[in-house]
Design an enzyme around this catalytic site. Structure first.
Site, mmCIF file in Angstrom:
data_model
loop_
_atom_site.group_PDB
_atom_site.id
_atom_site.type_symbol
_atom_site.label_atom_id
_atom_site.label_comp_id
_atom_site.label_asym_id
_atom_site.label_seq_id
_atom_site.Cartn_x
_atom_site.Cartn_y
_atom_site.Cartn_z
ATOM 1 N N GLY A 60 12.051 -62.635 56.166
ATOM 2 C CA GLY A 60 11.096 -63.413 56.945
ATOM 3 C C GLY A 60 10.768 -62.727 58.254
ATOM 4 N N GLY A 62 8.419 -64.389 60.454
ATOM 5 C CA GLY A 62 7.795 -65.380 61.327
ATOM 6 C C GLY A 62 8.498 -65.319 62.666
ATOM 7 N N LEU A 63 8.310 -66.333 63.496
ATOM 8 C CA LEU A 63 8.936 -66.296 64.814
ATOM 9 C C LEU A 63 10.437 -66.095 64.689
ATOM 10 C CD1 LEU A 63 6.982 -69.098 66.670
ATOM 11 C CD2 LEU A 63 6.658 -66.638 66.779
ATOM 12 N N ALA A 64 11.052 -66.836 63.783
ATOM 13 C CA ALA A 64 12.507 -66.770 63.679
ATOM 14 C C ALA A 64 12.973 -65.405 63.184
ATOM 15 C CB ALA A 64 13.011 -67.883 62.748
ATOM 16 N N HIS A 286 1.555 -85.274 58.905
ATOM 17 C CA HIS A 286 0.751 -85.272 60.119
ATOM 18 C C HIS A 286 -0.511 -86.105 59.906
ATOM 19 C CE1 HIS A 286 -1.341 -83.788 63.608
ATOM 20 N NE2 HIS A 286 -0.301 -83.070 63.955
ATOM 21 N N SER A 304 -5.679 -80.747 65.700
ATOM 22 C CA SER A 304 -4.734 -81.122 66.748
ATOM 23 C C SER A 304 -4.699 -82.632 66.951
ATOM 24 C CB SER A 304 -5.121 -80.450 68.053
ATOM 25 O OG SER A 304 -4.345 -80.988 69.094
ATOM 26 N N ARG A 351 3.373 -89.995 64.951
ATOM 27 C CA ARG A 351 2.793 -89.417 63.744
ATOM 28 C C ARG A 351 3.108 -90.204 62.476
ATOM 29 N NH1 ARG A 351 4.036 -82.893 64.546
ATOM 30 N NH2 ARG A 351 2.562 -82.624 66.247
ATOM 31 N N GLU A 450 12.456 -72.702 60.595
ATOM 32 C CA GLU A 450 12.178 -73.884 59.778
ATOM 33 C C GLU A 450 13.045 -73.905 58.523
ATOM 34 O OE1 GLU A 450 7.978 -74.697 59.239
ATOM 35 O OE2 GLU A 450 8.377 -76.296 57.800
ATOM 36 N N ARG A 460 10.336 -84.204 63.672
ATOM 37 C CA ARG A 460 10.233 -83.175 64.705
ATOM 38 C C ARG A 460 9.156 -83.530 65.719
ATOM 39 N NH1 ARG A 460 6.882 -79.110 65.701
ATOM 40 N NH2 ARG A 460 5.813 -79.107 63.687
HETATM 41 C C1 LIG Z 1 -1.038 -75.767 60.880
HETATM 42 C C2 LIG Z 1 0.272 -75.786 61.599
HETATM 43 C C3 LIG Z 1 0.310 -75.952 62.975
HETATM 44 C C4 LIG Z 1 1.527 -75.953 63.642
HETATM 45 N N1 LIG Z 1 1.524 -76.117 65.002
HETATM 46 C C5 LIG Z 1 2.697 -76.088 65.675
HETATM 47 C C6 LIG Z 1 2.717 -76.201 67.100
HETATM 48 O O1 LIG Z 1 1.689 -76.330 67.738
HETATM 49 N N2 LIG Z 1 3.905 -76.145 67.724
HETATM 50 C C7 LIG Z 1 5.070 -75.999 67.042
HETATM 51 O O2 LIG Z 1 6.117 -75.939 67.669
HETATM 52 N N3 LIG Z 1 5.080 -75.885 65.696
HETATM 53 C C8 LIG Z 1 3.928 -75.933 64.994
HETATM 54 N N4 LIG Z 1 3.945 -75.817 63.626
HETATM 55 C C9 LIG Z 1 5.212 -75.533 62.933
HETATM 56 C C10 LIG Z 1 5.612 -74.067 63.092
HETATM 57 O O3 LIG Z 1 4.467 -73.259 63.057
HETATM 58 C C11 LIG Z 1 6.552 -73.567 62.006
HETATM 59 O O4 LIG Z 1 7.564 -74.481 61.793
HETATM 60 C C12 LIG Z 1 7.219 -72.256 62.417
HETATM 61 O O5 LIG Z 1 6.250 -71.335 62.834
HETATM 62 C C13 LIG Z 1 8.056 -71.664 61.298
HETATM 63 O O6 LIG Z 1 8.499 -70.369 61.681
HETATM 64 P P1 LIG Z 1 9.558 -69.561 60.810
HETATM 65 O O7 LIG Z 1 9.764 -68.273 61.510
HETATM 66 O O8 LIG Z 1 10.736 -70.405 60.556
HETATM 67 O O9 LIG Z 1 8.869 -69.328 59.391
HETATM 68 P P2 LIG Z 1 7.452 -68.724 58.950
HETATM 69 O O10 LIG Z 1 6.596 -68.378 60.091
HETATM 70 O O11 LIG Z 1 6.934 -69.646 57.913
HETATM 71 O O12 LIG Z 1 7.817 -67.341 58.284
HETATM 72 C C14 LIG Z 1 8.389 -67.240 57.025
HETATM 73 C C15 LIG Z 1 8.573 -65.774 56.715
HETATM 74 O O13 LIG Z 1 9.406 -65.640 55.575
HETATM 75 C C16 LIG Z 1 8.836 -64.751 54.655
HETATM 76 N N5 LIG Z 1 9.329 -65.154 53.341
HETATM 77 C C17 LIG Z 1 9.445 -66.405 52.829
HETATM 78 N N6 LIG Z 1 10.007 -66.365 51.616
HETATM 79 C C18 LIG Z 1 10.249 -65.068 51.346
HETATM 80 C C19 LIG Z 1 10.830 -64.385 50.241
HETATM 81 N N7 LIG Z 1 11.294 -65.037 49.189
HETATM 82 N N8 LIG Z 1 10.909 -63.039 50.311
HETATM 83 C C20 LIG Z 1 10.461 -62.348 51.401
HETATM 84 N N9 LIG Z 1 9.929 -62.955 52.462
HETATM 85 C C21 LIG Z 1 9.820 -64.293 52.439
HETATM 86 C C22 LIG Z 1 7.357 -64.850 54.871
HETATM 87 O O14 LIG Z 1 6.735 -63.689 54.419
HETATM 88 C C23 LIG Z 1 7.306 -65.007 56.382
HETATM 89 O O15 LIG Z 1 7.364 -63.724 56.969
HETATM 90 C C24 LIG Z 1 2.735 -75.803 62.935
HETATM 91 C C25 LIG Z 1 2.702 -75.648 61.560
HETATM 92 C C26 LIG Z 1 1.486 -75.663 60.885
HETATM 93 C C27 LIG Z 1 1.488 -75.575 59.399
#
Ligand SMILES: Cc1cc2nc3c(=O)[nH]c(=O)nc-3n(C[C@H](O)[C@H](O)[C@H](O)COP(=O)(O)OP(=O)(O)OC[C@H]3O[C@@H](n4cnc5c(N)ncnc54)[C@H](O)[C@@H]3O)c2cc1C
Ligand code: FES
Lengths: 667, 247
Positions: A60, A62-64, A286, A304, A351, A450, A460
């Site tokens: 992954g 994403g941010l995490a 939501h 939003s 919500r 997440e 949340r």
């Molecule tokens: C439309 C929308 C708006 C949002 N707005 C907000 C907001 O304003 N404020 C807020 O705090 N939160 C918000 N959220 C929630 C927040 O965006 C997410 O909870 C958060 O960004 C998740 O981050 P993450 O790093 O955990 O995972 P993600 O960003 O989902 O990243 C997952 C990563 O894992 C990888 N991955 C997954 N499975 C596999 C696999 N099997 N093999 C290889 N790679 C894999 C993907 O490629 C990706 O890189 C929003 C969510 C949505 C849907």
């Protein structure tokens, strides 16, 4: 492993058994303000010279995941990062709009670490672990410092200071934002930090790779099996520890605000290998999304929730009016139902309440917009009053970009005719169970963002998922994982070791089976049907009979999937149908576990509303005497592909030492 | 709506590709362009033919994963991403040609899917600010004038989709690169590495096979985020100053 196995009472006995309780053993004793400092001090250190001999796989970006990859790379560990998109910059975090919370108290409005901690625990309806939430609030301010140093262009005031806004119904302004693209800007910051480490050679990036299995050797997580999505090659990757930062599983509902590729496979494969799944039924729905427009719909778009500050929500009083042009419906024939039912909070109820009432109106046959199945699924969000009161330019200044987005998607002009909105699945609070160190029940397997269950309880708050992802990635995991890595390097694992060979063979077999079925139905048709079942019975309102029915339906759908799915193409090329098939196969198992979890939790809390547990006026009713615990589910095996045994429930009791339990009320 | 689609089909990176014609009846104007392709794929699957491969993820116009050449326009006739394009922008009976991005630096992997990792390598070369975790000063310690913060934000809106490259007759990546150089160069935090950043990014850009800029402006026109052409002027100015040691 399971020590005591008990059958629960009543109907539940058919669905699961109860194992030994579990507990977090990592958070130190003492005052809550000192725990994190103490833990960082007690966690073993790794000599800089030894770090490059220690390897970590991070699934992954994403941010995490990107934050953790960059930080561990900088520290000198050998990191391998994976994502299924073509670039780490495209992880679903990019789509977050509203903002990120931090207890900086720039506005001098009484914010503090303690208040952010308190709001998060209360917002989670008292189903989160206090220690983890306090730490989240504690490191929140560092996140903003880190992001600004990387060049994240947060909104600023004319004097050059960072701007804040209030978000998600809390009383302080603690949300930092970058217009409606906060997630994008934060992720680009983390992505750039990750790319810098890729250039430095500390991080190896595997984009367009999908983890399909976890390797567990001698009880420890030691690697993954991944498919190269371009060549189809099945690859083995070994390391001293594995981190899952693979995001949420809202797409089990087929339609959600998540990206098309968001999935549960990484988590689910780890669950099948022994990682407990925490609170799988906690889902956030939501209220302000653009409604479904027809059967072709592939995803839903969030708008939003700030729109509820000025828009008024209504449906026609009479079913006969639902097809009419809303502008022709006179005031006295409209039902502003939130203002009617909740006079104190009106359109600004939380919500979950706003979502549930919209569903109730549509179930009564008073929904608006096109028919989707037997019902119209939409309610009006009307800005006519706001435009009359503030003038069109003021409304445009505040909400212009959202109105444009709405117009682009629906082809309707929201300045002239009321918007239509409907709730959609947005976030999953459930995820793999982790301790204070973010380590799962498998030693060496850590889970962040997440993908874990840890900080949001049953619901949340807005702007806190971004905070959690970056807190976990930049500050928490890098400090806790070293305690585990310090005991390494772990013995070299041979590619022919039985644990590796077994994982690899199982992936190859499964791929072969999926391609060989050659049945009559597409993967999407199964996914859609599963989504309908989940939405109907495990969505905004859940009942005992509904959930039991859903479990039966899911089981037969899963059986049909393994008999009748049609996946064309080959294993050794880019094959998007095959990718989807693997993900849907796992959703079909997860869906059952979510329903079992929802069935067993006979209380309403946060996003989980059990119709049987409500107050006289229809509000959620918790049962702290019985359910003040985290439900951590252990996979119980199954004989064939798609078969699942009855899972084992391990309870982690939640002790509230610092915050007093209260029942929510919004009347 | 009834449409005729001519879609680029190519089995793999080294296979020969060709345009294949498909008739798609009963398309609703409310569908997004990619949902229309989903419908086609469901039908192909039912007929036992392999679906068309194309990229998308967020389908909200922000991740930059989608990107198709639609009747000669990158992302189609509207100023938006392919995923945010809706069928009401087309006419009943229309013939639409759908091709992948075409550029030496973006080789086709299959059908409409291309390899854009060259963009990641440009970022690796210098598209970052070196700020190790934990070493950051307090965010409030450095003020950033709103004007600079806003311009940095404008440039940082780039989603890295590659439409600029696809639209440019020279397949240049200068808009993409200019956006990053502008984003980081507008901020005080971006100053220390400013000279080496631009030099390293440009060197990588050229080595990856992107072409040079001849001020045609198709890139900015095609950009779904409206990144303006002046980021390229900024890039060139920084490059000149870097070379002469004035940055
Ligand atoms: C439309 C929308 C708006 C949002 N707005 C907000 C907001 O304003 N404020 C807020 O705090 N939160 C918000 N959220 C929630 C927040 O965006 C997410 O909870 C958060 O960004 C998740 O981050 P993450 O790093 O955990 O995972 P993600 O960003 O989902 O990243 C997952 C990563 O894992 C990888 N991955 C997954 N499975 C596999 C696999 N099997 N093999 C290889 N790679 C894999 C993907 O490629 C990706 O890189 C929003 C969510 C949505 C849907
Ligand atoms: S799919 Fe994300 S921008 Fe189009």
């Amino acid at each position: 492993m399971t020590e005591t196995l008990n059958k629960p009472e009543g109907v539940d006995a058919d669905y699961y058994s109860v194992g030994a309780p579990i507990a977090d053993t990592k958070a130190p004793a003492g005052p809550i303000e000192n725990k994190w400092t103490l833990r960082k001090f007690d966690a073993s250190l790794v000599n800089p010279a030894n770090r490059r001999k220690l390897s970590v796989i991070i699934v992954g970006t994403g941010l995490a995941g990107a934050a953790a990859g960059a930080t561990l790379g900088e520290a000198g560990y050998h990191v391998k990062s994976f994502c299924f998109q073509d670039s780490p910059r495209r992880a679903h975090s990019i789509a977050a709009q509203g903002g990120i919370n931090a207890a900086k108290n720039y506005k001098e409005d009484g914010d503090s670490i303690y208040r952010l901690f308190y709001d998060t625990v209360k917002g989670g309806d008292y189903r989160a672990r206090e220690t983890n939430v306090y730490r989240l609030a504690e490191v929140s301010a560092n996140i903003i410092d880190q992001c600004v140093a990387q060049g994240v262009p947060f909104a600023r005031e004319y004097g050059g200071l960072l701007d804040n806004r209030s978000f998600g119904g809390v009383q302080v302004s603690r949300t930092f934002y970058a217009r409606g693209q906060t997630g994008q800007q934060l992720l680009i910051g983390a992505y750039q930090a990750l790319e810098r480490q890729i250039a430095a050679g500390t991080v190896e990036m595997y984009a367009r790779h999908e983890m399909l299995e976890l390797i567990v050797a001698d009880g420890q997580a030691r690697g993954i099996i991944a498919r190269n999505l371009v060549t189809g090659e099945i690859e083995t990757h070994l390391a001293d520890a594995v981190v899952l930062a693979s995001g949420g599983y809202g797409n089990v509902f087929f339609l959600s605000t998540n990206a098309m590729g968001s999935n549960v496979t990484a988590n689910w494969r780890a669950h099948r290998k022994g990682a407990y799944f925490g609170n799988p039924c906690y889902t956030q729905i939501h209220p302000t999304c653009i409604p479904v427009s027809g059967d072709h719909q592939s995803k839903l778009t969030l708008m939003s929730e700030s729109l509820r500050n000025d828009g008024r929500i209504w449906v026609p009083k009479r079913k006969e009016d639902c097809e009419k042009d809303p502008r022709q419906i006179p005031e006295e024939d409209r039902d502003y139902y939130l203002e009617r039912i909740y006079p104190a909070f009106g359109n600004l109820v939380p919500r979950d309440i706003a979502s549930r009432q919209a569903k109730n109106m549509c179930d009564e046959g008073r929904g608006v917009g096109p028919m989707v199945g037997d019902f119209r699924r939409g309610v009006y969000l009307d800005f006519a009053d706001a435009i009359a009161r503030l003038g069109k330019p003021a409304v445009e200044a505040k909400y212009g970009n959202l109105f444009d987005m709405y117009a682009r998607i629906t082809g309707e002009n929201p300045y002239e005719t009321p918007m239509r909105i409907y709730p959609a699945v947005h976030y999953t609070m459930g995820g793999l169970w982790v301790d204070y160190d973010l380590q799962s029940s498998i030693p060496g397997l850590f889970v962040t963002g997440e993908a874990n269950f840890s900080d949001h309880g049953a619901n949340r708050l807005g702007a806190s998922a971004l905070m959690q992802g970056l807190a976990d990635g930049y500050f928490v995991l890098p400090n806790t994982i070293r305690d585990y890595l310090a005991k390494g390097p772990y013995p070299t694992l041979d590619e022919n070791d039985p644990s590796v060979a077994e994982a690899r063979t199982s992936v190859e077999d499964r791929t072969r089976r999926l391609l060989a079925i050659n049945g009559e139905r597409s993967v999407d048709s199964f996914h859609k049907e599963l989504g309908h079942i989940m939405w109907e019975y495990c969505g905004m309102e859940r009942t005992e009979t509904g959930l039991m029915k859903a479990i039966d339906l899911i089981r037969s759908l899963r059986a049909e999937f393994w008999r009748n799915v049609r996946v064309l193409g080959a294993a050794d090329t880019l094959n998007q149908s095959l990718e989807k098939a693997g993900r849907v196969a796992d959703f079909l198992e997860l869906g059952e576990l979510m329903c079992i979890d929802a069935l067993h939790r006979r209380e309403s809390c946060g996003g989980h509303f059990r119709a049987e547990s409500q107050t006289e006026d229809g509000e959620a009713l918790r049962h702290d005497d019985e359910f003040l615990y985290v439900a951590a589910w252990e996979y119980a095996g199954g004989s064939g592909e798609g078969e699942m045994g009855a899972p084992v429930l391990h309870k982690e009791d939640l002790a509230y030492e610092f915050i007093q339990l209260k029942q929510r009320s919004y009347k | 709506m009834n449409l005729t689609l001519k879609i680029w089909r190519q089995d793999g990176p080294t296979a020969r590709g060709e345009l294949v014609t498909y008739q798609v009846p009963d398309i609703s104007p409310d569908m997004s362009f990619l949902e229309m392709l989903d419908v086609l794929n469901e039908r192909l699957n039912a007929e036992g033919k392999e679906p068309v491969a194309f990229d998308s993820d967020c389908r909200e116009g922000i991740c930059g994963m989608c990107g198709l050449m639609i009747s000669g326009d990158a992302h189609g006739p509207e100023k938006t991403t392919t995923c945010q394009l809706h069928m009401r922008s087309f006419k009943d009976g229309e013939t639409i040609t759908i091709e992948p991005w075409r550029a030496t630096a973006f080789p086709v992997l299959r059908d409409l899917v291309v390899d854009r990792t060259a963009f990641d390598r440009i970022i690796q070369a210098g598209g970052f600010i070196s700020a190790n975790t934990g070493a950051a000063p307090k965010a409030e310690a450095i003020l950033v004038p709103k004007e600079n913060a806003d311009r940095a934000f404008m440039a940082a809106e780039c989603i890295g989709c590659g439409a600029c490259v696809a639209a440019c007759p020279n397949a240049s990546g200068m808009l993409f690169m200019g956006a990053k150089v502008t984003h980081l160069g507008e901020l005080p935090q971006g100053q220390p590495e400013r000279a080496q950043r631009v030099a390293a990014m440009v060197a990588t850009h050229d080595a990856e096979g992107f072409g040079g800029c001849t001020n045609i402006g198709e890139c900015s026109h095609a950009c779904p985020k409206g990144i303006p052409l002046d980021v390229i002027s900024q890039l060139n100015a920084d490059m000149r100053k870097a070379k002469s040691g004035r940055l």
